[in-house]
Design a protein around this motif. Structure first.
Motif, PDB file in Angstrom:
ATOM      1  N   UNK A 162      -4.284  -1.423  -5.396  1.00 57.06           N
ATOM      2  CA  UNK A 162      -3.188  -0.469  -5.197  1.00 57.06           C
ATOM      3  C   UNK A 162      -3.701   0.954  -5.018  1.00 57.06           C
ATOM      4  N   UNK A 163      -4.616   1.368  -5.878  1.00 53.23           N
ATOM      5  CA  UNK A 163      -5.097   2.755  -5.809  1.00 53.23           C
ATOM      6  C   UNK A 163      -5.847   3.020  -4.515  1.00 53.23           C
ATOM      7  N   UNK A 164      -6.694   2.083  -4.084  1.00 56.08           N
ATOM      8  CA  UNK A 164      -7.438   2.280  -2.841  1.00 56.08           C
ATOM      9  C   UNK A 164      -6.510   2.268  -1.630  1.00 56.08           C
ATOM     10  N   UNK A 165      -5.485   1.436  -1.682  1.00 52.12           N
ATOM     11  CA  UNK A 165      -4.537   1.379  -0.569  1.00 52.12           C
ATOM     12  C   UNK A 165      -3.708   2.652  -0.496  1.00 52.12           C
ATOM     13  N   UNK A 166      -3.325   3.189  -1.644  1.00 50.33           N
ATOM     14  CA  UNK A 166      -2.596   4.457  -1.660  1.00 50.33           C
ATOM     15  C   UNK A 166      -3.431   5.581  -1.058  1.00 50.33           C
ATOM     16  N   UNK A 167      -4.727   5.538  -1.299  1.00 50.97           N
ATOM     17  CA  UNK A 167      -5.612   6.561  -0.743  1.00 50.97           C
ATOM     18  C   UNK A 167      -5.732   6.464   0.774  1.00 50.97           C
ATOM     19  N   UNK A 168      -5.482   5.279   1.334  1.00 57.04           N
ATOM     20  CA  UNK A 168      -5.547   5.079   2.786  1.00 57.04           C
ATOM     21  C   UNK A 168      -4.222   5.424   3.463  1.00 57.04           C
ATOM     22  N   UNK A 169      -3.183   5.676   2.659  1.00 57.83           N
ATOM     23  CA  UNK A 169      -1.836   5.840   3.206  1.00 57.83           C
ATOM     24  C   UNK A 169      -1.384   7.292   3.199  1.00 57.83           C
ATOM     25  N   UNK A 170      -0.425   7.586   4.077  1.00 59.85           N
ATOM     26  CA  UNK A 170       0.333   8.825   3.944  1.00 59.85           C
ATOM     27  C   UNK A 170       1.833   8.557   3.945  1.00 59.85           C
ATOM     28  N   UNK A 171       2.208   7.275   4.089  1.00 58.19           N
ATOM     29  CA  UNK A 171       3.600   6.854   3.949  1.00 58.19           C
ATOM     30  C   UNK A 171       3.610   5.521   3.208  1.00 58.19           C
ATOM     31  N   UNK A 172       4.481   5.395   2.209  1.00 55.23           N
ATOM     32  CA  UNK A 172       4.576   4.133   1.475  1.00 55.23           C
ATOM     33  C   UNK A 172       6.038   3.704   1.381  1.00 55.23           C
ATOM     34  N   UNK A 173       6.224   2.380   1.296  1.00 61.31           N
ATOM     35  CA  UNK A 173       7.556   1.815   1.106  1.00 61.31           C
ATOM     36  C   UNK A 173       7.478   0.842  -0.061  1.00 61.31           C
ATOM     37  N   UNK A 174       8.426   0.946  -0.994  1.00 59.87           N
ATOM     38  CA  UNK A 174       8.473   0.038  -2.144  1.00 59.87           C
ATOM     39  C   UNK A 174       9.905  -0.084  -2.629  1.00 59.87           C
ATOM     40  N   UNK A 175      10.175  -1.159  -3.386  1.00 59.48           N
ATOM     41  CA  UNK A 175      11.503  -1.323  -3.957  1.00 59.48           C
ATOM     42  C   UNK A 175      11.521  -0.856  -5.409  1.00 59.48           C
ATOM     43  N   UNK A 176      12.681  -0.918  -6.043  1.00 61.20           N
ATOM     44  CA  UNK A 176      12.825  -0.379  -7.383  1.00 61.20           C
ATOM     45  C   UNK A 176      11.929  -1.088  -8.382  1.00 61.20           C
ATOM     46  N   UNK A 177      11.828  -2.410  -8.274  1.00 60.96           N
ATOM     47  CA  UNK A 177      10.974  -3.167  -9.196  1.00 60.96           C
ATOM     48  C   UNK A 177       9.504  -2.788  -9.027  1.00 60.96           C
ATOM     49  N   UNK A 205       0.559  11.989  -0.126  1.00 60.71           N
ATOM     50  CA  UNK A 205       1.530  11.260   0.685  1.00 60.71           C
ATOM     51  C   UNK A 205       2.515  12.229   1.337  1.00 60.71           C
ATOM     52  N   UNK A 206       3.021  11.841   2.498  1.00 55.74           N
ATOM     53  CA  UNK A 206       4.056  12.624   3.163  1.00 55.74           C
ATOM     54  C   UNK A 206       5.447  12.015   2.979  1.00 55.74           C
ATOM     55  N   UNK A 207       5.474  10.687   2.815  1.00 55.73           N
ATOM     56  CA  UNK A 207       6.748   9.965   2.737  1.00 55.73           C
ATOM     57  C   UNK A 207       6.670   8.891   1.653  1.00 55.73           C
ATOM     58  N   UNK A 208       7.686   8.828   0.806  1.00 58.27           N
ATOM     59  CA  UNK A 208       7.878   7.706  -0.109  1.00 58.27           C
ATOM     60  C   UNK A 208       9.270   7.153   0.132  1.00 58.27           C
ATOM     61  N   UNK A 209       9.335   5.882   0.527  1.00 56.60           N
ATOM     62  CA  UNK A 209      10.608   5.216   0.759  1.00 56.60           C
ATOM     63  C   UNK A 209      10.869   4.254  -0.399  1.00 56.60           C
ATOM     64  N   UNK A 210      11.994   4.446  -1.076  1.00 56.28           N
ATOM     65  CA  UNK A 210      12.350   3.625  -2.226  1.00 56.28           C
ATOM     66  C   UNK A 210      13.665   2.906  -1.943  1.00 56.28           C
ATOM     67  N   UNK A 211      13.607   1.573  -1.850  1.00 53.87           N
ATOM     68  CA  UNK A 211      14.822   0.789  -1.625  1.00 53.87           C
ATOM     69  C   UNK A 211      15.318   0.236  -2.952  1.00 53.87           C
TER      70      UNK A 211
END
Length: 299
Positions: A162-177, A205-211
């Motif tokens: 998770x941490x390494x993938x977050x470092x490769x990202x500038x936009x993430x999408x995740x749900x509440x859980x 990060x530039x974008x966090x999408x929370x569904x």
């Protein structure tokens, strides 16, 4: 061009099966919305794998991006729906997509050309998968969007992934859980809004999408936050693939530089439409006709 790296598999229901896998669903939607998509995956050299190749050819994907595995079977997920149509997944382990190879002479140039690179967690669940996927996505151009669709499945992730993938990202999408699980893994004890800011700052990060399912969704950016109620649907069949549909429309909006309030509105409406069909992807291209005009210059 959008480059998607990840699993393609069969979702197996009690009485039928559908082609699936979050990365494939994402790629399929964007291709049918008019974008140029390359999809890197790996399947078994078996009956299911041969069916997948035939379908990918029919859907006009580049088959050169699909690796064949003579040892490991094609991926499979057993899906059971509860009384509300909410899916429960049983994911087969040690399958072909766990062994996607990094081919430097192919993947370096392909990834560098992409305007957006999509990746998730499931395809990185094995050590080999983690190392190879990280090698592939590390070639992303600095100007491109790194889109991490977190998709945490039980026993298929760890802190390092998770941490390494977050470092490769500038936009993430995740749900509440997944949001709550991320908070727990990072031992973050302050409130949720503080955690959002922590993620934005810590991982640049530039974008966090929370569904949030029937409670709607939130979009957090460096220039403001946006929320929307869940789109109303007249006939929900099941929610399989709704998150992938939401992610696809989110990515499309990011590439086209749409305003956040329009992106979140489109993503919610598209995900709601997917809930009205059986499975994660439509059976006909006509499903996309109401949405294509938004991206008339998609290529």
């Amino acid at each position: 061009m959008i480059c998607v790296v990840g699993e393609i598999l069969y979702d197996v229901y009690p009485s039928y099966k559908h082609l699936g896998g979050a990365p494939f669903n994402f790629a399929f939607h964007l291709k049918n919305l008019g974008f140029r998509v390359r999809f890197i995956s790996r399947i078994g050299n078996d009956t299911d794998g041969k069916k997948i190749l035939d379908l990918l050819e029919m859907y006009r994907f580049d088959l050169n991006d699909i690796q064949l595995d003579d040892i490991h079977r094609t991926g499979m997920v057993t899906v059971n729906l509860d009384d509300n149509g909410v899916p429960q997944f049983q994911i087969t382990s040690d399958v072909a997509y766990d062994y996607i190879e990094f081919i430097p002479e192919v993947h370096r140039e392909l990834i560098r050309q992409a305007d957006l690179v999509y990746f998730g967690s499931l395809v990185q669940r094995s050590q080999q998968g983690f190392e190879n996927i990280q090698k592939i996505i590390s070639n992303k151009a600095s100007s491109a969007v790194g889109f991490y669709d977190i998709n945490l499945r039980p026993n298929c992730y760890n802190d390092l992934l998770i941490s390494e993938s977050l470092l490769r990202a500038n936009a993430i999408k995740l749900n509440q859980e997944e949001f709550e699980e991320l908070k727990r893994l990072m031992m973050f004890e302050k409130n949720s809004r503080s955690f959002v800011q922590h993620l934005l700052d810590e991982y640049e990060l530039n974008i966090i999408s929370l569904t949030k399912g029937h409670e709607g969704s939130d979009l957090y950016t460096r220039n403001g936050n946006f929320s929307i109620d869940a789109a109303k649907s007249e006939k929900v069949v099941d929610s399989v693939g709704a998150g992938d549909a939401y992610a696809a429309m989110l990515a499309a909006g990011l590439i086209k530089n749409m305003p956040p309030e329009i992106i979140i509105q489109n993503a919610s409406a598209f995900a709601s439409s997917i809930c009205e069909i059986k499975g994660a992807i439509p059976e006909t291209e006509a499903f996309y006709e109401p949405f294509r005009p938004m991206f008339a210059e998609g290529e």
